[in-house]
Scaffold this motif. Sequence first.
Motif, PDB file in Angstrom:
ATOM      1  N   PHE A 249       0.890  -1.170   0.000  1.00 23.91           N
ATOM      2  CA  PHE A 249       0.000   0.000   0.000  1.00 23.91           C
ATOM      3  C   PHE A 249       0.919   1.208   0.000  1.00 23.91           C
ATOM      4  O   PHE A 249       1.467   1.558   1.041  1.00 23.91           O
ATOM      5  CB  PHE A 249      -0.897   0.023   1.235  1.00 23.91           C
ATOM      6  CG  PHE A 249      -1.946  -1.049   1.227  1.00 23.91           C
ATOM      7  CD1 PHE A 249      -3.025  -0.976   0.365  1.00 23.91           C
ATOM      8  CD2 PHE A 249      -1.864  -2.121   2.096  1.00 23.91           C
ATOM      9  CE1 PHE A 249      -4.002  -1.961   0.356  1.00 23.91           C
ATOM     10  CE2 PHE A 249      -2.833  -3.105   2.097  1.00 23.91           C
ATOM     11  CZ  PHE A 249      -3.907  -3.022   1.221  1.00 23.91           C
TER      12      PHE A 249
ATOM     13  N   VAL B 160       3.002  -4.792   2.796  1.00 26.96           N
ATOM     14  CA  VAL B 160       2.160  -5.563   3.720  1.00 26.96           C
ATOM     15  C   VAL B 160       2.377  -7.067   3.541  1.00 26.96           C
ATOM     16  O   VAL B 160       2.481  -7.808   4.508  1.00 26.96           O
ATOM     17  CB  VAL B 160       0.683  -5.189   3.531  1.00 26.96           C
ATOM     18  CG1 VAL B 160      -0.201  -6.032   4.422  1.00 26.96           C
ATOM     19  CG2 VAL B 160       0.493  -3.713   3.875  1.00 26.96           C
TER      20      VAL B 160
ATOM     21  N   PRO C 250      -0.042 -11.875  14.517  1.00 23.49           N
ATOM     22  CA  PRO C 250      -0.359 -10.637  15.229  1.00 23.49           C
ATOM     23  C   PRO C 250      -1.126  -9.645  14.354  1.00 23.49           C
ATOM     24  O   PRO C 250      -1.118  -9.757  13.130  1.00 23.49           O
ATOM     25  CB  PRO C 250       1.014 -10.076  15.610  1.00 23.49           C
ATOM     26  CG  PRO C 250       2.013 -10.801  14.786  1.00 23.49           C
ATOM     27  CD  PRO C 250       1.408 -12.095  14.378  1.00 23.49           C
ATOM     28  N   SER C 251      -1.766  -8.700  14.999  1.00 21.31           N
ATOM     29  CA  SER C 251      -2.501  -7.656  14.294  1.00 21.31           C
ATOM     30  C   SER C 251      -1.558  -6.884  13.378  1.00 21.31           C
ATOM     31  O   SER C 251      -0.444  -6.542  13.780  1.00 21.31           O
ATOM     32  CB  SER C 251      -3.133  -6.718  15.322  1.00 21.31           C
ATOM     33  OG  SER C 251      -3.854  -5.735  14.656  1.00 21.31           O
ATOM     34  N   GLY C 252      -1.999  -6.663  12.136  1.00 18.08           N
ATOM     35  CA  GLY C 252      -1.176  -5.921  11.195  1.00 18.08           C
ATOM     36  C   GLY C 252      -0.186  -6.784  10.447  1.00 18.08           C
ATOM     37  O   GLY C 252       0.590  -6.279   9.626  1.00 18.08           O
ATOM     38  N   SER C 253      -0.200  -8.092  10.667  1.00 14.23           N
ATOM     39  CA  SER C 253       0.774  -8.953   9.995  1.00 14.23           C
ATOM     40  C   SER C 253       0.389  -9.226   8.538  1.00 14.23           C
ATOM     41  O   SER C 253       1.194  -9.753   7.783  1.00 14.23           O
ATOM     42  CB  SER C 253       0.923 -10.273  10.755  1.00 14.23           C
ATOM     43  OG  SER C 253      -0.330 -10.906  10.877  1.00 14.23           O
ATOM     44  N   GLY C 254      -0.836  -8.876   8.158  1.00 13.16           N
ATOM     45  CA  GLY C 254      -1.229  -9.023   6.752  1.00 13.16           C
ATOM     46  C   GLY C 254      -2.192 -10.166   6.484  1.00 13.16           C
ATOM     47  O   GLY C 254      -2.432 -10.526   5.329  1.00 13.16           O
ATOM     48  N   LYS C 255      -2.800 -10.719   7.543  1.00  9.13           N
ATOM     49  CA  LYS C 255      -3.708 -11.866   7.371  1.00  9.13           C
ATOM     50  C   LYS C 255      -4.905 -11.490   6.498  1.00  9.13           C
ATOM     51  O   LYS C 255      -5.235 -12.195   5.541  1.00  9.13           O
ATOM     52  CB  LYS C 255      -4.199 -12.368   8.742  1.00  9.13           C
ATOM     53  CG  LYS C 255      -3.098 -12.695   9.721  1.00  9.13           C
ATOM     54  CD  LYS C 255      -3.638 -13.158  11.063  1.00  9.13           C
ATOM     55  CE  LYS C 255      -4.481 -12.127  11.799  1.00  9.13           C
ATOM     56  NZ  LYS C 255      -3.751 -10.930  12.253  1.00  9.13           N
ATOM     57  N   SER C 256      -5.549 -10.372   6.850  1.00 12.15           N
ATOM     58  CA  SER C 256      -6.729  -9.959   6.063  1.00 12.15           C
ATOM     59  C   SER C 256      -6.325  -9.629   4.638  1.00 12.15           C
ATOM     60  O   SER C 256      -7.026  -9.995   3.679  1.00 12.15           O
ATOM     61  CB  SER C 256      -7.380  -8.728   6.684  1.00 12.15           C
ATOM     62  OG  SER C 256      -7.828  -9.005   7.974  1.00 12.15           O
ATOM     63  N   THR C 257      -5.223  -8.943   4.487  1.00 16.05           N
ATOM     64  CA  THR C 257      -4.771  -8.568   3.153  1.00 16.05           C
ATOM     65  C   THR C 257      -4.515  -9.817   2.315  1.00 16.05           C
ATOM     66  O   THR C 257      -4.893  -9.878   1.139  1.00 16.05           O
ATOM     67  CB  THR C 257      -3.492  -7.715   3.249  1.00 16.05           C
ATOM     68  OG1 THR C 257      -3.745  -6.617   4.130  1.00 16.05           O
ATOM     69  CG2 THR C 257      -3.082  -7.192   1.891  1.00 16.05           C
TER      70      THR C 257
ATOM     71  N   GLU D 263     -11.515 -13.806  10.398  1.00 19.05           N
ATOM     72  CA  GLU D 263     -11.898 -13.670  11.805  1.00 19.05           C
ATOM     73  C   GLU D 263     -13.425 -13.660  11.968  1.00 19.05           C
ATOM     74  O   GLU D 263     -13.996 -12.689  12.443  1.00 19.05           O
ATOM     75  CB  GLU D 263     -11.295 -12.386  12.402  1.00 19.05           C
ATOM     76  CG  GLU D 263      -9.788 -12.332  12.212  1.00 19.05           C
ATOM     77  CD  GLU D 263      -9.076 -11.468  13.234  1.00 19.05           C
ATOM     78  OE1 GLU D 263      -9.492 -11.515  14.411  1.00 19.05           O
ATOM     79  OE2 GLU D 263      -8.121 -10.774  12.861  1.00 19.05           O
TER      80      GLU D 263
HETATM   81  N1  LIG Z   1      -6.430  -0.381   2.120  1.00 22.56           N
HETATM   82  C1  LIG Z   1      -5.309  -0.180   2.838  1.00 22.56           C
HETATM   83  N2  LIG Z   1      -4.550   0.923   2.653  1.00 22.56           N
HETATM   84  C2  LIG Z   1      -3.417   1.128   3.351  1.00 22.56           C
HETATM   85  N3  LIG Z   1      -2.955   0.286   4.276  1.00 22.56           N
HETATM   86  C3  LIG Z   1      -3.650  -0.837   4.523  1.00 22.56           C
HETATM   87  C4  LIG Z   1      -4.854  -1.135   3.819  1.00 22.56           C
HETATM   88  N4  LIG Z   1      -5.335  -2.316   4.272  1.00 22.56           N
HETATM   89  C5  LIG Z   1      -4.453  -2.744   5.206  1.00 22.56           C
HETATM   90  N5  LIG Z   1      -3.451  -1.859   5.354  1.00 22.56           N
HETATM   91  C6  LIG Z   1      -2.306  -2.019   6.249  1.00 22.56           C
HETATM   92  O1  LIG Z   1      -1.728  -3.261   6.008  1.00 22.56           O
HETATM   93  C7  LIG Z   1      -1.267  -3.849   7.221  1.00 22.56           C
HETATM   94  C8  LIG Z   1      -1.819  -5.242   7.350  1.00 22.56           C
HETATM   95  O2  LIG Z   1      -3.204  -5.167   7.501  1.00 22.56           O
HETATM   96  P1  LIG Z   1      -4.146  -6.431   7.633  1.00 22.56           P
HETATM   97  O3  LIG Z   1      -5.528  -5.918   7.831  1.00 22.56           O
HETATM   98  O4  LIG Z   1      -3.914  -7.340   6.503  1.00 22.56           O
HETATM   99  O5  LIG Z   1      -3.608  -7.085   8.968  1.00 22.56           O
HETATM  100  P2  LIG Z   1      -4.244  -8.258   9.832  1.00 22.56           P
HETATM  101  O6  LIG Z   1      -3.163  -9.262  10.014  1.00 22.56           O
HETATM  102  O7  LIG Z   1      -5.501  -8.723   9.232  1.00 22.56           O
HETATM  103  O8  LIG Z   1      -4.505  -7.554  11.214  1.00 22.56           O
HETATM  104  P3  LIG Z   1      -5.733  -7.753  12.236  1.00 22.56           P
HETATM  105  O9  LIG Z   1      -5.397  -8.951  13.059  1.00 22.56           O
HETATM  106  O10 LIG Z   1      -5.703  -6.506  13.033  1.00 22.56           O
HETATM  107  O11 LIG Z   1      -6.975  -7.920  11.446  1.00 22.56           O
HETATM  108  C9  LIG Z   1      -1.653  -2.924   8.331  1.00 22.56           C
HETATM  109  O12 LIG Z   1      -0.527  -2.150   8.676  1.00 22.56           O
HETATM  110  C10 LIG Z   1      -2.720  -2.060   7.709  1.00 22.56           C
HETATM  111  O13 LIG Z   1      -2.695  -0.770   8.290  1.00 22.56           O
END
Ligand SMILES: Nc1ncnc2c1ncn2[C@@H]1O[C@H](COP(=O)(O)OP(=O)(O)OP(=O)(O)O)[C@@H](O)[C@H]1O
Lengths: 243, 226
Positions: free
Chosen positions: A14, A19, A38-45, A165
């Motif tokens: 991004f 990510v 952990p939160s922010g590790s990129g799982k959702s992405t 989640e």
């Molecule tokens: N559309 C976006 N634009 C910019 N940054 C993004 C975007 N989506 C996610 N990020 C960033 O990418 C990183 C990973 O986000 P992601 O949501 O994939 O983490 P996660 O592992 O799912 O965390 P969580 O456990 O909190 O859900 C984070 O730093 C987030 O701020």
Amino acid sequence: MAKVIIVKKLHKNFGDLQVLRGISCHIAPREVVVVIGPSGSGKSTFLRCLNQLEPATSGEIIINGVSITDPRADINAIRQDVGMVFQRFNLFPHMTALQNVALAPIKVRKLKKAEAEELAMSLLTRVGLRDKADQYPEKLSGGQQQRVAIARALAMQPKVMLFDEPTSALDPEMVGEVLDVIKNLALEGMTMVVVSHEMGFAREVGDRVMFMDEGLIVEEGSPEQLFGSPQNPRTRAFLSKIL
Amino acid sequence: MQFQFEKVFQYWPMILRGVQVTIQLTVVAVAIGTVIGLVTSLLRLSRFKPASLLARCYVDFIRGTPLMVQILLFYYGLPQLLGIKAFDRYFSGVVTLSINSGAYVSEIFRAGIQSIHHGQMEAARSLGMTYFQAMRYVILPQAFKRCIPPLGNEFIAMLKDSSLVSIISLQELMMTGRIIEGHYYRPFETYIVVALLYLFMTTTISQLVSYLERVFGKGDHSKETA
Ligand SMILES: Nc1ncnc2c1ncn2[C@@H]1O[C@H](COP(=O)(O)OP(=O)(O)OP(=O)(O)O)[C@@H](O)[C@H]1O
Ligand SMILES: [Mg+2]
């Protein structure tokens, strides 16, 4: 056996933020993969890349033999094979549970209304919500909404289901009813990728657990291996925090 | 001082005719403006840059210039530019008001669409719907409900602003007032009657809008579930 999902060196940025930093993995038919980290590790992405809600920056994703990262890929057709369930349910609030489930079959699969509603009713029955078919989402509990969302995704008869989640926005007493639905899907042989920190669930239905950190799959293995004797120090540090 | 309302009421049929033209102008302009506004808001939100830029220029031009200037530019300026004879007054009035309304309505729709949680679009797309299917069946039905009150305000604003077409002698309510005033030089009696008629129309519309809001506003709980 042919893989349902093949991911090769997937990167996602991004802007300047990296990510996903080179994810590679294979997922076999009927396999249930649980992703933790952990939160922010990129799982959702990662999950969102798997149905191209987020376009990949580089790398390749192949689903059922079709490269979905190819710019010429028919993304709408691919998404029909990849069901997705969100943390916040995202039901359509202006439609009843039945209409939520029947919408895509009518508009995308071009089923007749009666046919689609019959299908929707059978799916709602399967998730235990036959009697809630005519309710609007606001009248349903979180657990019920999430079960409708699962039925809605199943209505497209996907070959893979992605769960981000699915129980983390729920009150504790509703977690079980949603996990039970997902467990049943596993028993029926659905291929699934589930981001979840429900360890009991991961041990029971997960064939494999992946630990993600800072945009990489740091460690993976069977639930016994990964939870019982994690090798990587980062995995150990993370598990010690959540167990 | 002696009021002479009877002089004004002598023209009652003409006044009613003016009311009718004002209502027609407003209804047609807002109806066309709604179509223009919907298309413009979708262009504005599209990822295709030239389209969104074009939409933006249109909206900024209309909202950044006085309606009276737009009316004069269209009625007198355009025929000169194109070297053609003058347009029909009614045609000019309808077109100018519609184009004006379209710009304001497009901003209303844009705000309405953007107020819908992005998870709705994602859920729809994840089911295999195209962008337009998702808009049509998921986003717009929710956005429309939220747009009813601001659209009502736009209708009221347009009803009042339509008085400006009197500048090109289009005989709606305002122009009718000016004609009557010119006959008897009773500006107070004339314009208070005109004012009260506008007031009657605008209050009727706001009643209607709050009724619509009650009927259609039901089931808009997207904020909680989004
Ligand atoms: N559309 C976006 N634009 C910019 N940054 C993004 C975007 N989506 C996610 N990020 C960033 O990418 C990183 C990973 O986000 P992601 O949501 O994939 O983490 P996660 O592992 O799912 O965390 P969580 O456990 O909190 O859900 C984070 O730093 C987030 O701020
Ligand atoms: Mg996440």
